[in-house]
Design an enzyme around this catalytic site. Structure first.
Site, PDB file in Angstrom:
ATOM      1  N   ASP A   1      25.904   7.295 -47.617  1.00 40.82           N
ATOM      2  CA  ASP A   1      26.209   8.094 -48.800  1.00 40.82           C
ATOM      3  C   ASP A   1      27.292   9.146 -48.505  1.00 40.82           C
ATOM      4  OD1 ASP A   1      26.186   9.481 -51.155  1.00 40.82           O
ATOM      5  OD2 ASP A   1      24.097  10.167 -51.011  1.00 40.82           O
TER       6      ASP A   1
ATOM      7  N   ASP B   1      26.635   4.860 -38.071  1.00 43.66           N
ATOM      8  CA  ASP B   1      25.445   4.013 -38.236  1.00 43.66           C
ATOM      9  C   ASP B   1      24.784   3.905 -36.870  1.00 43.66           C
ATOM     10  OD1 ASP B   1      23.511   2.175 -38.753  1.00 43.66           O
ATOM     11  OD2 ASP B   1      24.855   0.647 -39.595  1.00 43.66           O
TER      12      ASP B   1
ATOM     13  N   ASN C   1      17.246  14.487 -37.852  1.00 46.34           N
ATOM     14  CA  ASN C   1      16.546  14.344 -39.139  1.00 46.34           C
ATOM     15  C   ASN C   1      16.592  12.902 -39.651  1.00 46.34           C
ATOM     16  OD1 ASN C   1      15.661  15.423 -41.952  1.00 46.34           O
ATOM     17  ND2 ASN C   1      17.601  14.381 -42.362  1.00 46.34           N
TER      18      ASN C   1
ATOM     19  N   TYR D   1       6.214   3.499 -38.976  1.00 48.42           N
ATOM     20  CA  TYR D   1       6.714   4.864 -39.230  1.00 48.42           C
ATOM     21  C   TYR D   1       5.816   5.880 -38.517  1.00 48.42           C
ATOM     22  CZ  TYR D   1       8.003   9.078 -41.909  1.00 48.42           C
ATOM     23  OH  TYR D   1       8.409  10.342 -42.282  1.00 48.42           O
TER      24      TYR D   1
ATOM     25  N   LYS E   1       6.812   8.367 -35.405  1.00 45.67           N
ATOM     26  CA  LYS E   1       6.774   9.827 -35.549  1.00 45.67           C
ATOM     27  C   LYS E   1       5.847  10.452 -34.494  1.00 45.67           C
ATOM     28  CE  LYS E   1       9.612  10.643 -38.972  1.00 45.67           C
ATOM     29  NZ  LYS E   1      10.757  11.546 -38.877  1.00 45.67           N
TER      30      LYS E   1
HETATM   31  N1  LIG Z   1      10.267  13.117 -47.701  1.00 45.50           N
HETATM   32  C1  LIG Z   1       9.105  13.388 -47.143  1.00 45.50           C
HETATM   33  O1  LIG Z   1       8.066  13.548 -47.834  1.00 45.50           O
HETATM   34  C2  LIG Z   1       9.014  13.522 -45.640  1.00 45.50           C
HETATM   35  C3  LIG Z   1       7.772  13.861 -45.079  1.00 45.50           C
HETATM   36  C4  LIG Z   1       7.681  14.006 -43.694  1.00 45.50           C
HETATM   37  C5  LIG Z   1       8.794  13.804 -42.906  1.00 45.50           C
HETATM   38  N2  LIG Z   1       9.983  13.459 -43.475  1.00 45.50           N
HETATM   39  C6  LIG Z   1      11.135  13.259 -42.578  1.00 45.50           C
HETATM   40  O2  LIG Z   1      12.225  14.042 -43.026  1.00 45.50           O
HETATM   41  C7  LIG Z   1      13.454  13.394 -42.659  1.00 45.50           C
HETATM   42  C8  LIG Z   1      14.359  13.263 -43.876  1.00 45.50           C
HETATM   43  O3  LIG Z   1      13.691  12.471 -44.842  1.00 45.50           O
HETATM   44  P1  LIG Z   1      14.134  12.427 -46.387  1.00 45.50           P
HETATM   45  O4  LIG Z   1      12.882  12.357 -47.172  1.00 45.50           O
HETATM   46  O5  LIG Z   1      15.124  13.476 -46.688  1.00 45.50           O
HETATM   47  O6  LIG Z   1      14.779  10.960 -46.444  1.00 45.50           O
HETATM   48  P2  LIG Z   1      16.252  10.439 -46.795  1.00 45.50           P
HETATM   49  O7  LIG Z   1      16.844  11.233 -47.908  1.00 45.50           O
HETATM   50  O8  LIG Z   1      16.116   8.958 -46.957  1.00 45.50           O
HETATM   51  O9  LIG Z   1      17.069  10.758 -45.467  1.00 45.50           O
HETATM   52  C9  LIG Z   1      17.079   9.912 -44.367  1.00 45.50           C
HETATM   53  C10 LIG Z   1      18.486   9.864 -43.832  1.00 45.50           C
HETATM   54  O10 LIG Z   1      18.496   9.189 -42.567  1.00 45.50           O
HETATM   55  C11 LIG Z   1      19.593   8.280 -42.559  1.00 45.50           C
HETATM   56  N3  LIG Z   1      19.309   7.219 -41.592  1.00 45.50           N
HETATM   57  C12 LIG Z   1      18.166   6.518 -41.448  1.00 45.50           C
HETATM   58  N4  LIG Z   1      18.275   5.648 -40.433  1.00 45.50           N
HETATM   59  C13 LIG Z   1      19.531   5.804 -39.931  1.00 45.50           C
HETATM   60  C14 LIG Z   1      20.246   5.188 -38.865  1.00 45.50           C
HETATM   61  N5  LIG Z   1      19.674   4.241 -38.087  1.00 45.50           N
HETATM   62  N6  LIG Z   1      21.519   5.580 -38.626  1.00 45.50           N
HETATM   63  C15 LIG Z   1      22.075   6.560 -39.365  1.00 45.50           C
HETATM   64  N7  LIG Z   1      21.438   7.192 -40.388  1.00 45.50           N
HETATM   65  C16 LIG Z   1      20.185   6.810 -40.657  1.00 45.50           C
HETATM   66  C17 LIG Z   1      19.698   7.795 -43.980  1.00 45.50           C
HETATM   67  O11 LIG Z   1      20.964   7.218 -44.194  1.00 45.50           O
HETATM   68  P3  LIG Z   1      21.183   6.127 -45.396  1.00 45.50           P
HETATM   69  O12 LIG Z   1      21.289   6.954 -46.660  1.00 45.50           O
HETATM   70  O13 LIG Z   1      22.437   5.429 -45.036  1.00 45.50           O
HETATM   71  O14 LIG Z   1      19.984   5.224 -45.377  1.00 45.50           O
HETATM   72  C18 LIG Z   1      19.469   9.098 -44.739  1.00 45.50           C
HETATM   73  O15 LIG Z   1      20.674   9.836 -44.802  1.00 45.50           O
HETATM   74  C19 LIG Z   1      13.063  12.054 -42.024  1.00 45.50           C
HETATM   75  O16 LIG Z   1      12.993  12.195 -40.612  1.00 45.50           O
HETATM   76  C20 LIG Z   1      11.665  11.835 -42.593  1.00 45.50           C
HETATM   77  O17 LIG Z   1      10.888  10.970 -41.783  1.00 45.50           O
HETATM   78  C21 LIG Z   1      10.125  13.316 -44.820  1.00 45.50           C
END
Ligand SMILES: NC(=O)c1ccc[n+]([C@@H]2O[C@H](COP(=O)([O-])OP(=O)(O)OC[C@H]3O[C@@H](n4cnc5c(N)ncnc54)[C@H](OP(=O)(O)O)[C@@H]3O)[C@@H](O)[C@H]2O)c1
Length: 252
Positions: free
Chosen positions: A34, A58, A93, A156, A160
């Site tokens: 994005d 990536d 992150n 997942y 974690k």
């Molecule tokens: N949302 C929740 O309720 C929640 C709860 C607990 C923990 N978390 C943690 O918080 C963090 C952010 O989550 P979020 O909810 O904000 O999700 P998100 O908006 O989907 O953000 C995840 C980001 O990671 C990138 N990504 C994933 N795999 C990748 C890779 N192999 N190489 C490069 N980029 C990669 C994605 O890129 P693309 O856009 O290209 O896919 C996206 O920019 C994560 O670690 C998640 O596990 C979230």
């Protein structure tokens, strides 16, 4: 002082980038798919009066090509250093957010999940810490699912939990050099449309959390900014849970 935040084109990563900017950091906004979202995050950093750079990478690299992942991580850090100076703070992150049902979990599915999540997180932690001067901080974003797995979320949750352990292991490896490694473990994070997209999940979370609600992204981001700051100089090797009190409940 500069900071690198991975996966910062939206979601929690964007809030973390903005919190670090308000705390006085120039911020490198890493993204994968994005680019427009990353530019939006960078604009927010600049509005906060700090410099910003968007950096694409990536980090999901075939398992047979470990050198490619090493090079990609090194290159990401090098570009950050060139644009904004050597990062004193790196926030890991980025993480895959899709889930794999138990019935689908064959060897290929395990490989694919850890290839995209745990593996790049571990390599980037190693690479970034190696370049850090005394006072550097790596912040790892974990999850309450690293404490207790949701049904249908095994890879997942396992990844974690491993990240939470990596925080402690790496802190011991790096502490004598004055580099800290800390984690935050968010609960369910509020976002626009969440209650409509997953009503039963939000209802259950509200019932289970001490504060009766999901956690707000800015609450998680503020914790990251605190842990990354010199105010937290005595904190390393531990993961702070930011979950509106979900994990304080009896769970049954
Ligand atoms: N949302 C929740 O309720 C929640 C709860 C607990 C923990 N978390 C943690 O918080 C963090 C952010 O989550 P979020 O909810 O904000 O999700 P998100 O908006 O989907 O953000 C995840 C980001 O990671 C990138 N990504 C994933 N795999 C990748 C890779 N192999 N190489 C490069 N980029 C990669 C994605 O890129 P693309 O856009 O290209 O896919 C996206 O920019 C994560 O670690 C998640 O596990 C979230």
């Amino acid at each position: 002082m500069s900071a690198l935040v991975t996966g910062a084109s939206g979601g929690l990563g964007r809030e973390v980038a903005l919190a670090l900017a308000r705390g006085g950091h120039d911020v490198a906004v890493h993204y994968r798919g994005d680019a427009a979202g990353a530019e939006e995050t960078a604009a927010g950093v600049r509005e906060a009066g700090r410099r910003a750079a968007t950096l694409h990478a990536d980090l999901d690299v075939p398992l047979g090509e470990p050198d490619v992942l090493e090079t990609r991580c090194a290159d990401l850090l090098e570009r950050c250093a060139e644009r904004l100076g050597e990062p004193a703070v790196v926030v890991l992150n980025a993480f895959p957010q899709h889930q794999v049902a138990w019935e689908e979990l064959d060897a290929a599915a395990w490989d694919a999940y850890h290839r995209a999540g745990l593996r790049p997180s571990a390599v980037l932690l190693h690479r970034s810490a190696a370049r850090m001067a005394e006072g550097g901080v790596v912040v790892v974003v974990g999850s309450i699912e690293g404490l207790r797995a949701m049904p249908g979320h095994a890879p997942y949750a396992v990844a974690k939990a491993a990240l939470h352990h990596l925080v402690g292991a790496a802190a011991h490896e790096l502490g004598r050099r004055g580099v800290r490694v800390v984690g935050v473990s968010p609960g369910l994070v509020e976002r626009a449309g969440l209650a409509q997209a997953w009503p039963e999940g939000v209802t259950r979370y509200r019932a289970a959390a001490a504060l009766g609600r999901p956690v707000r992204p800015e609450e998680v981001a503020a914790t990251v900014a605190f842990l990354a700051s010199p105010v937290a100089s005595g904190i390393t090797g531990t993961t702070v849970t930011v979950d509106a009190g979900w994990s304080a409940g009896p769970g049954w």
